[in-house]
Design an enzyme around this catalytic site. Structure first.
Site, short mmCIF file in Angstrom:
data_model
loop_
_atom_site.label_atom_id
_atom_site.label_comp_id
_atom_site.label_asym_id
_atom_site.label_seq_id
_atom_site.Cartn_x
_atom_site.Cartn_y
_atom_site.Cartn_z
N LYS A 13 -5.89 -5.86 -4.35
CA LYS A 13 -5.39 -6.11 -5.71
C LYS A 13 -4.21 -7.09 -5.69
CE LYS A 13 -4.42 -1.76 -6.74
NZ LYS A 13 -4.78 -1.01 -5.52
N ARG A 88 -2.84 4.55 -13.29
CA ARG A 88 -3.35 5.33 -12.15
C ARG A 88 -3.79 6.72 -12.56
NH1 ARG A 88 -0.48 2.17 -7.91
NH2 ARG A 88 -1.10 2.92 -5.86
N ARG A 127 -2.46 -5.49 7.18
CA ARG A 127 -1.38 -5.86 6.25
C ARG A 127 -0.02 -5.58 6.90
NH1 ARG A 127 -1.61 -3.34 0.41
NH2 ARG A 127 -0.71 -1.43 1.20
N ARG A 135 5.53 -0.80 5.52
CA ARG A 135 5.85 0.10 4.42
C ARG A 135 5.77 1.53 4.91
NH1 ARG A 135 2.13 -1.71 -0.55
NH2 ARG A 135 2.19 0.54 -0.84
N ARG A 146 -3.10 8.89 -0.03
CA ARG A 146 -3.18 7.96 -1.17
C ARG A 146 -4.63 7.76 -1.60
NH1 ARG A 146 -0.36 3.16 1.42
NH2 ARG A 146 -0.65 2.04 -0.53
P1 AMP Z 1 1.08 0.51 -4.59
O1 AMP Z 1 1.94 -0.55 -4.00
O2 AMP Z 1 0.44 0.10 -5.90
O3 AMP Z 1 0.06 1.07 -3.62
O4 AMP Z 1 2.04 1.73 -4.99
C1 AMP Z 1 2.80 2.39 -3.99
C2 AMP Z 1 3.19 3.78 -4.50
O5 AMP Z 1 3.99 3.67 -5.68
C3 AMP Z 1 2.04 4.68 -4.90
O6 AMP Z 1 1.46 5.34 -3.79
C4 AMP Z 1 2.75 5.67 -5.84
O7 AMP Z 1 3.54 6.59 -5.13
C5 AMP Z 1 3.69 4.73 -6.58
N1 AMP Z 1 3.06 4.15 -7.80
C6 AMP Z 1 2.76 2.83 -8.02
N2 AMP Z 1 2.21 2.67 -9.22
C7 AMP Z 1 2.12 3.90 -9.78
C8 AMP Z 1 1.61 4.41 -11.01
N3 AMP Z 1 1.05 3.60 -11.91
N4 AMP Z 1 1.69 5.75 -11.22
C9 AMP Z 1 2.25 6.59 -10.34
N5 AMP Z 1 2.75 6.19 -9.15
C10 AMP Z 1 2.69 4.86 -8.87
#
Ligand code: AMP
Length: 190
Positions: A13, A88, A127, A135, A146
């Site tokens: 994404k 999400r 990555r 990360r 996740r």
């Molecule tokens: P990402 O970089 O999009 O994978 O997001 C990393 C982490 O941020 C996720 O595993 C969640 O803990 C948190 N996070 C990001 N976006 C959301 C969302 N829309 N709702 C809830 N938690 C989020």
């Protein structure tokens, strides 16, 4: 145009959102990046969400809805944005509809990057090794968590957008350029 890029962690994404930013002048709204910036800045919100993110769980709907609503109000979003990592949960998807309606905006397309879960772990590891920044949530154990969260709380949103006729599927396992071309074809058709 405002679009959602949808898919599990590691689906690509972020990579595709960056390409769309360059090619179409849309603004990438990555909630994960926003949260990581809060953590890096040591803000009260960052302190509050760090353990949740590191553990692979979701931050509360309330926090996320407010964060994205404020961001969409910024002037740079007027030319169109790409939601990367939001919504999400079904509650977030419903709140998004309501807020867009209230702001006089709408969604042009929801693009699902369809990926094979078995390949995701390898991608995430790539990555981590390529970016040089590891990360805290890019390790095998947290990734599994996740992915489970994605299956249980995020994937159930898909029928919601399908019913609205907004859902388009793209093969996310194809090479990056091909995924980009397929997304472009979808956007030209809507
Ligand atoms: P990402 O970089 O999009 O994978 O997001 C990393 C982490 O941020 C996720 O595993 C969640 O803990 C948190 N996070 C990001 N976006 C959301 C969302 N829309 N709702 C809830 N938690 C989020």
């Amino acid at each position: 145009m405002n679009i959602i890029l949808f898919g599990p962690p590691g689906a690509g994404k972020g990579t595709q959102a960056e390409r769309l930013e360059k090619d179409r002048g849309l603004i990438q709204l990555s909630t994960g990046n926003m949260l990581r910036a809060e953590i890096a800045a040591g803000s009260p919100l960052g302190v509050k969400v760090k353990a949740i993110i590191d553990g692979g769980s979701l931050v509360s709907d309330e926090i996320m809805i407010e964060m994205i609503s404020n961001r969409i109000d910024q002037p740079d979003c007027a030319k169109g944005f790409i939601l990367d990592g939001f919504p999400r949960t079904i509650a977030q998807a419903q709140a998004l509809d309501e807020m867009l309606h209230a702001k006089g905006k709408d969604l042009g397309a929801v693009i699902q990057l369809v990926v094979d879960e078995a390949g995701l772990l390898a991608r995430i590891q790539k990555r981590a090794s390529e970016s040089g920044v590891v990360r805290a949530d890019d390790n095998e154990e947290t990734l599994k968590k996740r992915l489970a969260v994605y299956r249980e709380q995020t994937a159930p949103i898909l029928p919601y957008y399908e019913q609205k006729g907004l859902l388009h599927q793209v093969d996310g396992m194809a090479p990056v350029e091909k995924v980009g071309a397929e997304i472009e074809a979808v956007l030209q058709a809507v």
